[in-house]
Design an enzyme around this catalytic site. Structure first.
Site, PDB file in Angstrom:
ATOM      1  CB  CYS A  94      -0.685   0.062   1.383  1.00  0.00           C
ATOM      2  SG  CYS A  94      -2.395   1.309   0.982  1.00  0.00           S
ATOM      3  CG  HIS A 138      -6.010  -1.754  -1.154  1.00  0.00           C
ATOM      4  ND1 HIS A 138      -5.277  -2.937  -0.929  1.00  0.00           N
ATOM      5  CD2 HIS A 138      -5.297  -0.741  -0.744  1.00  0.00           C
ATOM      6  CE1 HIS A 138      -3.828  -1.701  -0.544  1.00  0.00           C
ATOM      7  NE2 HIS A 138      -4.191  -0.620  -0.412  1.00  0.00           N
ATOM      8  CD  GLU A 139      -7.112   2.604  -3.687  1.00  0.00           C
ATOM      9  OE1 GLU A 139      -6.897   3.202  -2.569  1.00  0.00           O
ATOM     10  OE2 GLU A 139      -6.263   0.920  -3.493  1.00  0.00           O
ATOM     11  CG  HIS A 142      -7.090   2.420   1.843  1.00  0.00           C
ATOM     12  ND1 HIS A 142      -6.327   2.952   2.710  1.00  0.00           N
ATOM     13  CD2 HIS A 142      -6.043   2.500   0.634  1.00  0.00           C
ATOM     14  CE1 HIS A 142      -4.988   3.065   2.359  1.00  0.00           C
ATOM     15  NE2 HIS A 142      -5.458   2.299   0.849  1.00  0.00           N
TER      16      HIS A 142
HETATM   17 NI    NI Z   1      -3.739   1.032  -0.336  1.00  0.00          NI
END
Ligand code: NI
Length: 174
Positions: A94, A138-139, A142
């Site tokens: 990341c 993954h985003e 976040h």
């Molecule tokens: Ni990331």
């Protein structure tokens, strides 16, 4: 523009929905696109530039042989509305976990469907599989205050610098 590094509370906080796509939001999107073009990543979520809003930008043109192209997209208020039961475990890193740079194996759904708004405010649906599905999961994590570190198999986490030292035959830790 520097990328927010872990640990930082903004990376662990659930982001706010974008209520209106105004000039401020468009400015954030531009800043995110510019930042992404300057760093070795394929996508970026707003908290990574210090903005706690539900915005993700993606886009990557292959630079090396094994690179996978990622289409340029802007996703506002993205939501995963379908997930395959089939999962795949692969290594992730990341842009916000660079000090030190840590990698580890993360299980993710192989296929997903995402609903979002584009920057004009149109509703869009994206079907993604494999690498793109992983990137979007993954985003979107976040945006929910989660890092891949929270999902990775802890036994697989390693610092990149350690691995590089081992490769060089230097097992001294300092
Ligand atoms: Ni990331």
């Amino acid at each position: 523009m520097k990328i927010t590094q872990n640990p930082n509370p903004i990376l662990n906080k659930k982001t706010a929905k974008v209520e209106k796509i105004d000039s401020e939001v468009l400015g954030v999107i531009n800043k995110m696109k510019n930042t992404l073009s300057e760093v070795p990543g394929v996508a970026l979520a707003a908290p990574q530039i210090g903005i706690s809003k539900q915005i993700v930008v993606t886009g990557y043109k292959p630079k090396k042989e094994d690179d996978i192209e990622v289409p340029e997209m802007v996703l506002i208020n993205p939501e995963i509305i379908e997930k395959s039961s089939m999962v795949e475990e692969l290594e992730e890193g990341c842009l916000s976990v660079q000090k030190p740079e840590i990698r580890g194996q993360v299980k993710r759904a192989k296929k997903i469907k995402v609903r979002a708004l584009n920057k004009k405010g149109d509703k869009i649906e994206i079907k993604a599989s494999n690498f793109l599905a992983r990137v979007l999961q993954h985003e979107i994590d976040h945006l929910n205050g989660k890092l891949f570190l929270d999902r990775a198999d802890p036994t697989t986490l390693y610092k990149l610098e350690d691995r590089n030292n081992i490769k060089k035959g230097n097992t001294n830790t300092e």
